[in-house]
Design a protein around this motif. Structure first.
Motif, PDB file in Angstrom:
ATOM      1  N   VAL A 273      73.715 130.172 -32.324  1.00 21.05           N
ATOM      2  CA  VAL A 273      72.376 129.934 -31.772  1.00 21.05           C
ATOM      3  C   VAL A 273      72.170 128.439 -31.531  1.00 21.05           C
ATOM      4  N   GLY A 274      72.607 127.623 -32.489  1.00 26.70           N
ATOM      5  CA  GLY A 274      72.438 126.180 -32.372  1.00 26.70           C
ATOM      6  C   GLY A 274      73.201 125.596 -31.199  1.00 26.70           C
ATOM      7  N   ALA A 275      74.377 126.175 -30.893  1.00 26.74           N
ATOM      8  CA  ALA A 275      75.154 125.698 -29.751  1.00 26.74           C
ATOM      9  C   ALA A 275      74.376 125.904 -28.455  1.00 26.74           C
ATOM     10  N   PHE A 276      73.759 127.089 -28.318  1.00 30.63           N
ATOM     11  CA  PHE A 276      72.977 127.329 -27.101  1.00 30.63           C
ATOM     12  C   PHE A 276      71.743 126.429 -27.053  1.00 30.63           C
ATOM     13  N   LEU A 277      71.073 126.264 -28.186  1.00 28.66           N
ATOM     14  CA  LEU A 277      69.896 125.393 -28.217  1.00 28.66           C
ATOM     15  C   LEU A 277      70.286 123.940 -27.958  1.00 28.66           C
ATOM     16  N   ILE A 339      61.675 123.948 -34.865  1.00 29.70           N
ATOM     17  CA  ILE A 339      62.267 124.022 -33.524  1.00 29.70           C
ATOM     18  C   ILE A 339      61.276 124.567 -32.492  1.00 29.70           C
ATOM     19  N   PRO A 340      60.585 125.706 -32.746  1.00 28.36           N
ATOM     20  CA  PRO A 340      59.617 126.166 -31.737  1.00 28.36           C
ATOM     21  C   PRO A 340      58.463 125.198 -31.527  1.00 28.36           C
ATOM     22  N   VAL A 341      58.071 124.459 -32.570  1.00 29.55           N
ATOM     23  CA  VAL A 341      57.026 123.444 -32.396  1.00 29.55           C
ATOM     24  C   VAL A 341      57.520 122.367 -31.433  1.00 29.55           C
ATOM     25  N   GLY A 342      58.772 121.915 -31.624  1.00 25.64           N
ATOM     26  CA  GLY A 342      59.336 120.915 -30.729  1.00 25.64           C
ATOM     27  C   GLY A 342      59.439 121.409 -29.300  1.00 25.64           C
ATOM     28  N   PHE A 343      59.884 122.653 -29.112  1.00 24.44           N
ATOM     29  CA  PHE A 343      59.985 123.219 -27.766  1.00 24.44           C
ATOM     30  C   PHE A 343      58.609 123.311 -27.112  1.00 24.44           C
ATOM     31  N   THR A 344      57.606 123.698 -27.896  1.00 20.14           N
ATOM     32  CA  THR A 344      56.248 123.819 -27.357  1.00 20.14           C
ATOM     33  C   THR A 344      55.690 122.459 -26.971  1.00 20.14           C
ATOM     34  N   ILE A 345      55.971 121.432 -27.774  1.00 20.04           N
ATOM     35  CA  ILE A 345      55.508 120.082 -27.450  1.00 20.04           C
ATOM     36  C   ILE A 345      56.176 119.593 -26.167  1.00 20.04           C
ATOM     37  N   ALA A 500      60.797 129.582 -22.597  1.00 18.50           N
ATOM     38  CA  ALA A 500      61.474 130.873 -22.530  1.00 18.50           C
ATOM     39  C   ALA A 500      62.567 130.995 -23.596  1.00 18.50           C
ATOM     40  N   CYS A 501      63.057 129.854 -24.085  1.00 19.20           N
ATOM     41  CA  CYS A 501      64.124 129.873 -25.099  1.00 19.20           C
ATOM     42  C   CYS A 501      63.592 129.971 -26.525  1.00 19.20           C
ATOM     43  N   VAL A 502      62.305 129.860 -26.714  1.00 19.72           N
ATOM     44  CA  VAL A 502      61.732 129.895 -28.065  1.00 19.72           C
ATOM     45  C   VAL A 502      62.076 131.178 -28.823  1.00 19.72           C
ATOM     46  N   PRO A 503      62.055 132.362 -28.171  1.00 21.37           N
ATOM     47  CA  PRO A 503      62.381 133.591 -28.934  1.00 21.37           C
ATOM     48  C   PRO A 503      63.762 133.571 -29.587  1.00 21.37           C
ATOM     49  N   LEU A 504      64.680 132.721 -29.113  1.00 18.45           N
ATOM     50  CA  LEU A 504      65.998 132.635 -29.743  1.00 18.45           C
ATOM     51  C   LEU A 504      65.905 132.184 -31.194  1.00 18.45           C
ATOM     52  N   VAL A 505      64.815 131.510 -31.527  1.00 13.79           N
ATOM     53  CA  VAL A 505      64.630 131.027 -32.896  1.00 13.79           C
ATOM     54  C   VAL A 505      64.589 132.192 -33.876  1.00 13.79           C
ATOM     55  N   LEU A 506      64.186 133.363 -33.402  1.00 10.89           N
ATOM     56  CA  LEU A 506      64.119 134.538 -34.273  1.00 10.89           C
ATOM     57  C   LEU A 506      65.496 134.942 -34.786  1.00 10.89           C
ATOM     58  N   LEU A 507      66.555 134.494 -34.098  1.00  7.87           N
ATOM     59  CA  LEU A 507      67.920 134.833 -34.512  1.00  7.87           C
ATOM     60  C   LEU A 507      68.434 133.928 -35.631  1.00  7.87           C
TER      61      LEU A 507
END
Length: 523
Positions: A273-277, A339-345, A500-507
């Motif tokens: 997951v981290g590689a894709f992020l 991570i989702p907080v950073g993506f949202t910002i 759109a990539c935020v849901p990946l955090v659930l993994l």
């Protein structure tokens, strides 16, 4: 682990090296026009100054774990600093374009090693509890470097000559080499490691890596310049990249002693997951640094130095955030939340700055959005890095660091290539879409043309020439509006991609307490 004075000298050394490597990915962009004139090169030819460095980077970065084990990490790092420094001097001394391109490739070979090996050195320098702080210091270089490159480059180009963008590396490189030799030490596992015999080295993997990743980077760097798949060279290198990458993956998954152990991706879901992020992070970091200066300089008329100074506070905001985020991680704040907080910002930054793109925008309009960008990137980089590497041991951690570094660089290349192509093609499409609003049968249009014509006649132009000038002025207004719409679409598109990539955090799996301890075996 290191302590006291030695520990902080090592930190200064490796962070400087990371800054040098990443500043050089973007510092040349503002000097390309001057290079074209001095070296008698076309725009297509001079683009190789950027491409050669990027190609060398993505080839070397995933191999750093193996090379450090083979030659000793201190020796490899010291050699890379020297190579980077000598190549920088040679770049400044180049008398023709292809000399410069060759030395830039050599500089990229040294620079790619600096980034991945620096991360491994910091991992070994800090005790487990302080590891997020070490990664924060590494992150400062990764985020700040590409951003302040245009600042430094713009200042040098405005006040000196283009070779000085390379000469400034020399004194810092010499200092880093001295500190490396005096203070950096190999951990016991590397001191005791037995180098592989030449016949046992994965030469096939090395060849396929160079073919696949090198060809892909070439396509991304040169695609827009060569009109993508309308050019036979781009088609050829696309085919070579597919053959090389597929062959490389097969080889590394089946070889007994692979040059890059891709099987590490199957050992940690968080790493996958981290590689894709990391790809997403590189995409947003490099694409935003690429597109913003183009807008401010081409549309608003800012100088390179002005644009650089405008980007600087946001870069400093990232640097300021890194130690704070490191301390938050030490105290147990989960990466899955940060991570989702950073993506949202970052998403908020893209929409905010898109709204600020106007024909009359000034420096004050962009200050706070760029600060927000810096904060968002800080909240993304460090949690992704610590989450990706936590729980991995020994060579696995080293391989993971190299892989995420390469993928982040490729994400940046994809970002620049896609954004550049979108700008080129969408400006024409948006112009066509706006043209129906500008018609000689439209009363507002005819009134505007008459006003322009009278204004030019008042300045001494004859009627016919004044009318032509009026049409040209109207075309200029149209193109500025087209550009504002197109650049706004780029920024909003970047924001939507991030959100759109935020849901990946659930993994992401929550790391067990103490998992980060194994990181100290990296490389």
């Amino acid at each position: 682990m290191e302590t006291g004075f030695r520990k902080w000298i090592i930190v200064v050394t490796v962070v400087l090296c990371v800054l040098l490597e990443l500043i050089d990915t973007s510092i040349v962009n503002v000097a390309l026009t001057q290079m074209m004139g001095n070296l008698s090169a076309t725009q297509q030819e001079v683009s190789w100054v950027v491409a050669s460095y990027g190609i060398a980077n993505v080839i070397v970065i995933p191999m750093t774990g193996f090379l450090a084990e083979q030659f000793g990490r201190k020796n490899y790092f010291f050699f890379s600093v020297i190579l980077f420094t000598l190549a920088s001097m040679a770049c400044g001394q180049s008398t023709n374009l292809w000399e410069l391109v060759a030395f830039r490739f050599i500089q990229g070979v040294g620079g790619g090693a600096l980034m991945a090996t620096s991360q491994a050195i910091l991992i070994d320098t800090f005790p487990p509890k302080q590891l997020p702080l070490g990664q924060a210091l590494f992150g400062m270089g990764v985020i700040i470097g590409p951003t302040i490159g245009p600042t430094l480059g713009g200042y040098i180009v405005d006040n000196y000559d283009w070779p000085w963008i390379f000469y400034v590396n020399v004194p810092v490189g010499i200092m880093a080499a001295i500190f490396t030799w005096l203070f950096i030490r190999d951990p016991e596992r590397i001191k005791n490691a037995i180098p592989r015999p030449l016949r046992e080295i994965d030469w096939s993997g090395i060849g396929l890596l160079i073919l696949g990743v090198g060809s892909l980077q070439f396509v991304l760097e040169q695609g827009e310049t060569n009109d993508w798949f309308d050019d036979s060279t781009i088609v050829l290198f696309t085919v070579l990249s597919v053959i090389g990458i597929v062959g490389f993956i097969w080889r590394e998954l089946t070889a007994k002693a692979p040059i890059v152990d891709l099987r590490v991706l199957t050992k940690s879901r968080n790493l996958a997951v981290g590689a894709f992020l990391s790809f997403v992070l590189g995409f947003g970091l490099f694409a935003s640094v690429f597109v913003f200066p183009i807008f401010t300089q081409r549309i608003l008329g800012f100088t390179a130095a002005q644009t650089g100074y405008l980007l600087l506070p946001g870069a400093l905001a990232s640097g300021f955030m890194m130690p704070i985020i490191g301390r938050m991680l030490v105290k147990g704040v989960p990466q899955k939340l940060m991570i989702p907080v950073g993506f949202t910002i970052f998403f908020a930054f893209t929409f905010w700055i898109a709204a600020r793109l106007t024909p009359t925008a000034g420096e004050s309009d962009f200050f706070w959005p760029l600060i927000v960008r810096g904060v968002g990137l800080g909240l993304i980089f460090l949690p992704i890095t610590t989450m990706s590497l936590a729980g991995l041991a020994g060579k696995d951690a080293g391989q993971a660091a190299g892989l995420t570094g390469m993928i982040r660089q490729l994400g940046g290349s994809f970002g620049v290539a896609i954004v550049g192509t979108y700008l080129e093609r969408s400006i024409a499409q948006n112009r066509v879409a706006l043209l129906p609003n500008i018609s000689l049968y439209n009363e507002a249009t005819t009134q505007r043309i008459q006003a322009f014509t009278q204004n030019f006649m008042a300045h001494g132009f004859p009627l016919e020439q004044a009318r032509q000038q009026a049409y040209a002025a109207l075309e200029g207004i149209l193109m500025k509006q087209v550009a504002i719409i197109t650049y706004g679409q780029v920024f909003t598109g970047l924001g939507l991609f991030f959100i759109a990539c935020v849901p990946l955090v659930l993994l992401i799996k929550r790391n067990k307490p103490g998992a980060a301890i194994d990181l100290n075996a990296a490389h």
